[in-house]
Design a protein around this motif. Sequence first.
Motif, PDB file in Angstrom:
ATOM      1  N   GLY A 239       0.826  -1.195   0.000  1.00  0.00           N
ATOM      2  CA  GLY A 239       0.000   0.000   0.000  1.00  0.00           C
ATOM      3  C   GLY A 239       0.864   1.250   0.000  1.00  0.00           C
ATOM      4  N   THR A 240       0.580   2.183  -0.886  1.00  0.00           N
ATOM      5  CA  THR A 240       1.354   3.416  -1.012  1.00  0.00           C
ATOM      6  C   THR A 240       0.411   4.616  -1.119  1.00  0.00           C
ATOM      7  OG1 THR A 240       1.395   3.350  -3.441  1.00  0.00           O
ATOM      8  CG2 THR A 240       3.158   2.160  -2.273  1.00  0.00           C
ATOM      9  N   LEU A 241       0.979   5.812  -1.075  1.00  0.00           N
ATOM     10  CA  LEU A 241       0.180   7.003  -1.339  1.00  0.00           C
ATOM     11  C   LEU A 241      -0.374   6.959  -2.759  1.00  0.00           C
ATOM     12  CD1 LEU A 241       2.330   9.894   0.231  1.00  0.00           C
ATOM     13  CD2 LEU A 241       0.173   8.964   1.117  1.00  0.00           C
ATOM     14  N   ASP A 242       0.391   6.405  -3.680  1.00  0.00           N
ATOM     15  CA  ASP A 242      -0.010   6.386  -5.073  1.00  0.00           C
ATOM     16  C   ASP A 242      -1.236   5.509  -5.299  1.00  0.00           C
ATOM     17  OD1 ASP A 242       0.060   6.918  -7.786  1.00  0.00           O
ATOM     18  OD2 ASP A 242       1.556   5.381  -8.226  1.00  0.00           O
ATOM     19  N   ASN A 243      -1.270   4.314  -4.682  1.00  0.00           N
ATOM     20  CA  ASN A 243      -2.425   3.429  -4.906  1.00  0.00           C
ATOM     21  C   ASN A 243      -3.500   3.562  -3.844  1.00  0.00           C
ATOM     22  OD1 ASN A 243      -1.575   1.889  -2.669  1.00  0.00           O
ATOM     23  ND2 ASN A 243      -0.539   0.347  -3.931  1.00  0.00           N
ATOM     24  N   GLY A 244      -3.326   4.505  -2.914  1.00  0.00           N
ATOM     25  CA  GLY A 244      -4.340   4.748  -1.898  1.00  0.00           C
ATOM     26  C   GLY A 244      -4.307   3.777  -0.742  1.00  0.00           C
ATOM     27  N   GLY A 245      -3.284   2.929  -0.668  1.00  0.00           N
ATOM     28  CA  GLY A 245      -3.198   1.968   0.422  1.00  0.00           C
ATOM     29  C   GLY A 245      -2.774   2.575   1.744  1.00  0.00           C
ATOM     30  N   VAL A 246      -2.190   3.775   1.697  1.00  0.00           N
ATOM     31  CA  VAL A 246      -1.860   4.543   2.897  1.00  0.00           C
ATOM     32  C   VAL A 246      -2.252   5.992   2.638  1.00  0.00           C
ATOM     33  CG1 VAL A 246       0.037   3.034   3.629  1.00  0.00           C
ATOM     34  CG2 VAL A 246       0.524   4.982   2.130  1.00  0.00           C
ATOM     35  N   ALA A 247      -2.432   6.744   3.716  1.00  0.00           N
ATOM     36  CA  ALA A 247      -2.854   8.140   3.540  1.00  0.00           C
ATOM     37  C   ALA A 247      -2.704   8.909   4.840  1.00  0.00           C
ATOM     38  CB  ALA A 247      -4.307   8.207   3.069  1.00  0.00           C
ATOM     39  N   LEU A 248      -2.749  10.212   4.726  1.00  0.00           N
ATOM     40  CA  LEU A 248      -2.854  11.088   5.885  1.00  0.00           C
ATOM     41  C   LEU A 248      -4.329  11.406   6.069  1.00  0.00           C
ATOM     42  CD1 LEU A 248      -0.705  12.446   7.759  1.00  0.00           C
ATOM     43  CD2 LEU A 248      -1.074  14.538   6.447  1.00  0.00           C
ATOM     44  N   ALA A 249      -4.816  11.249   7.302  1.00  0.00           N
ATOM     45  CA  ALA A 249      -6.234  11.496   7.585  1.00  0.00           C
ATOM     46  C   ALA A 249      -6.554  12.979   7.492  1.00  0.00           C
ATOM     47  CB  ALA A 249      -6.573  10.986   8.990  1.00  0.00           C
ATOM     48  N   PRO A 250      -7.832  13.336   7.386  1.00  0.00           N
ATOM     49  CA  PRO A 250      -8.215  14.739   7.505  1.00  0.00           C
ATOM     50  C   PRO A 250      -7.669  15.325   8.808  1.00  0.00           C
ATOM     51  CG  PRO A 250     -10.081  13.439   6.770  1.00  0.00           C
ATOM     52  CD  PRO A 250      -9.002  12.462   7.130  1.00  0.00           C
ATOM     53  N   TYR A 251      -7.307  16.579   8.781  1.00  0.00           N
ATOM     54  CA  TYR A 251      -6.789  17.234   9.980  1.00  0.00           C
ATOM     55  C   TYR A 251      -7.835  17.221  11.095  1.00  0.00           C
ATOM     56  CZ  TYR A 251      -3.626  19.108   6.408  1.00  0.00           C
ATOM     57  OH  TYR A 251      -2.745  19.231   5.364  1.00  0.00           O
ATOM     58  N   GLY A 252      -7.361  17.220  12.330  1.00  0.00           N
ATOM     59  CA  GLY A 252      -8.253  17.257  13.471  1.00  0.00           C
ATOM     60  C   GLY A 252      -9.045  18.548  13.515  1.00  0.00           C
ATOM     61  N   PRO A 253     -10.188  18.551  14.215  1.00  0.00           N
ATOM     62  CA  PRO A 253     -11.077  19.711  14.212  1.00  0.00           C
ATOM     63  C   PRO A 253     -10.467  20.959  14.838  1.00  0.00           C
ATOM     64  CG  PRO A 253     -11.756  18.123  15.871  1.00  0.00           C
ATOM     65  CD  PRO A 253     -10.713  17.449  15.039  1.00  0.00           C
ATOM     66  N   ASN A 254      -9.437  20.803  15.662  1.00  0.00           N
ATOM     67  CA  ASN A 254      -8.791  21.955  16.287  1.00  0.00           C
ATOM     68  C   ASN A 254      -7.414  22.243  15.720  1.00  0.00           C
ATOM     69  OD1 ASN A 254     -11.008  22.055  17.986  1.00  0.00           O
ATOM     70  ND2 ASN A 254     -10.024  20.848  19.590  1.00  0.00           N
ATOM     71  N   ALA A 255      -7.016  21.517  14.664  1.00  0.00           N
ATOM     72  CA  ALA A 255      -5.639  21.596  14.176  1.00  0.00           C
ATOM     73  C   ALA A 255      -5.267  22.973  13.628  1.00  0.00           C
ATOM     74  CB  ALA A 255      -5.408  20.536  13.108  1.00  0.00           C
ATOM     75  N   ASP A 256      -6.238  23.683  13.064  1.00  0.00           N
ATOM     76  CA  ASP A 256      -6.007  25.045  12.583  1.00  0.00           C
ATOM     77  C   ASP A 256      -4.843  25.094  11.590  1.00  0.00           C
ATOM     78  OD1 ASP A 256      -6.468  27.772  12.353  1.00  0.00           O
ATOM     79  OD2 ASP A 256      -5.145  28.284  14.037  1.00  0.00           O
ATOM     80  N   ILE A 257      -4.937  24.276  10.542  1.00  0.00           N
ATOM     81  CA  ILE A 257      -3.913  24.244   9.493  1.00  0.00           C
ATOM     82  C   ILE A 257      -4.258  25.287   8.434  1.00  0.00           C
ATOM     83  CG2 ILE A 257      -2.700  22.804   7.822  1.00  0.00           C
ATOM     84  CD1 ILE A 257      -2.461  21.906  10.776  1.00  0.00           C
ATOM     85  N   ASP A 258      -3.377  26.251   8.218  1.00  0.00           N
ATOM     86  CA  ASP A 258      -3.686  27.305   7.250  1.00  0.00           C
ATOM     87  C   ASP A 258      -3.502  26.792   5.821  1.00  0.00           C
ATOM     88  OD1 ASP A 258      -0.907  27.677   6.399  1.00  0.00           O
ATOM     89  OD2 ASP A 258      -0.594  28.785   8.261  1.00  0.00           O
ATOM     90  N   ASP A 259      -4.018  27.544   4.877  1.00  0.00           N
ATOM     91  CA  ASP A 259      -4.012  27.114   3.477  1.00  0.00           C
ATOM     92  C   ASP A 259      -2.597  26.924   2.942  1.00  0.00           C
ATOM     93  OD1 ASP A 259      -6.752  27.198   3.490  1.00  0.00           O
ATOM     94  OD2 ASP A 259      -6.909  29.151   2.505  1.00  0.00           O
ATOM     95  N   GLU A 260      -1.673  27.771   3.374  1.00  0.00           N
ATOM     96  CA  GLU A 260      -0.302  27.674   2.876  1.00  0.00           C
ATOM     97  C   GLU A 260       0.354  26.368   3.315  1.00  0.00           C
ATOM     98  OE1 GLU A 260       3.944  30.152   2.958  1.00  0.00           O
ATOM     99  OE2 GLU A 260       2.177  30.930   4.003  1.00  0.00           O
ATOM    100  N   LEU A 261       0.183  26.013   4.583  1.00  0.00           N
ATOM    101  CA  LEU A 261       0.772  24.764   5.074  1.00  0.00           C
ATOM    102  C   LEU A 261       0.093  23.568   4.425  1.00  0.00           C
ATOM    103  CD1 LEU A 261       2.616  23.122   6.872  1.00  0.00           C
ATOM    104  CD2 LEU A 261       1.021  23.492   8.779  1.00  0.00           C
ATOM    105  N   ASP A 262      -1.225  23.630   4.277  1.00  0.00           N
ATOM    106  CA  ASP A 262      -1.935  22.540   3.628  1.00  0.00           C
ATOM    107  C   ASP A 262      -1.444  22.357   2.196  1.00  0.00           C
ATOM    108  OD1 ASP A 262      -4.113  20.554   3.327  1.00  0.00           O
ATOM    109  OD2 ASP A 262      -4.940  22.033   1.951  1.00  0.00           O
ATOM    110  N   ALA A 263      -1.237  23.452   1.483  1.00  0.00           N
ATOM    111  CA  ALA A 263      -0.750  23.364   0.105  1.00  0.00           C
ATOM    112  C   ALA A 263       0.642  22.733   0.061  1.00  0.00           C
ATOM    113  CB  ALA A 263      -0.722  24.753  -0.529  1.00  0.00           C
ATOM    114  N   THR A 264       1.457  23.050   1.043  1.00  0.00           N
ATOM    115  CA  THR A 264       2.793  22.454   1.109  1.00  0.00           C
ATOM    116  C   THR A 264       2.710  20.956   1.335  1.00  0.00           C
ATOM    117  OG1 THR A 264       3.760  24.500   1.986  1.00  0.00           O
ATOM    118  CG2 THR A 264       5.006  22.471   2.339  1.00  0.00           C
TER     119      THR A 264
END
Length: 362
Positions: free
Chosen positions: A321-346
């Motif tokens: 499983g890889t990022l390419d085939n979808g076998g692994v992934a990063l979950a949606p950010y937590g509800p309090n994570a407060d990730i700004d658009d610039e960091l998310d884009a990075t």
Amino acid sequence: MKTTARVAALVCSSALILAGCGERSDDSNASGSETPTASESTSEAPKEDHPDYKACMVSDSGGFDDKSFNQTSYAGLQNAEENLGVKTAEVESNAPTEFADNINALVKQNCNSITTVGFLLGDATLAAAKKNKKVNFSIVDFAYDKAPANLKGLTFNTAEPAFLAGYLAAAKSETGVVGTFGGLNIPTVTIFMTGFVQGVEKFNEDEGADVKVIGWDPESQKGSFTNDFESKTKGQSSAEEMITQGADIIFPVAGPAGLGGLQAAQDNDVWGIWVDTDGCVSAEEYCDVLLTSVMKGMDVAVEEAIRAGANDEFDNEVYVGTLDNGGVALAPYGPNADIDDELDATIQDLRQQIIDGEITVG
């Protein structure tokens, strides 16, 4: 330290699923995860009916309710029962000494397919596969150099999403110290930790920063381990020690023991990052302190291996499983994570660079 006020996490049902981007009902930014859920992967295909095929599973010692890899793998067996019409049976292991006997017990129950869950079952699974050539065996988190024709390894390059989690942690740390600890010093644990360290190093390189990781050194292969996957108390103690050393983000890779790490994070108002599944779903009581989770689609891989066996299409080719085939992934950010658009884009850009082979992880 984390200054964002905690609010009640808006999450979906606590039933274990691997939540893909946008599936969780909260106000957090999505991390761009494209891991399919078992329900997504099977709803697109017509239901099958294999009433004479029996699919079985043996857990690692964490049990099927570990809110981590055993539970996610077990969801694959349950989904196979629902979507493929197979019969099922399972045995929970309480200790490694039970692995061989538990596998043999299922062989005696005339299982056509037996899935074993975890690196530690590698030897027992291989021995059983060699002895019972008419049974299809799959093993989560293990691969063999030369597997018998009836034995398939289901593996996951979790270093890839862990790299993204490490970069995110370094960007969010206010103390300049982040920590990780494992259950045992084995490859399926340290692959997470190594990817995490490499992500922090990438942030330091890009930003001219000096964020430090305590708990794991990829060079020496030494770090902090609870030496089991069950003791929440040990996990909490490990995390608290890191917090006293200045860590404001904790990344436990220790199954149920890792829940103690999230408890320490919650008690000390620091961030946590979960593993194997979306912690805001499987361990929702800690969702308020989660930045994200490093997920692997064990449920999907398990169900697909069972489907292949039921359709006489089983093979011993290792699944990765890889990022390419979808076998692994990063979950949606937590509800309090407060990730700004610039960091998310990075983070999204780094994800694509890994998929394209521009960044090598692990």
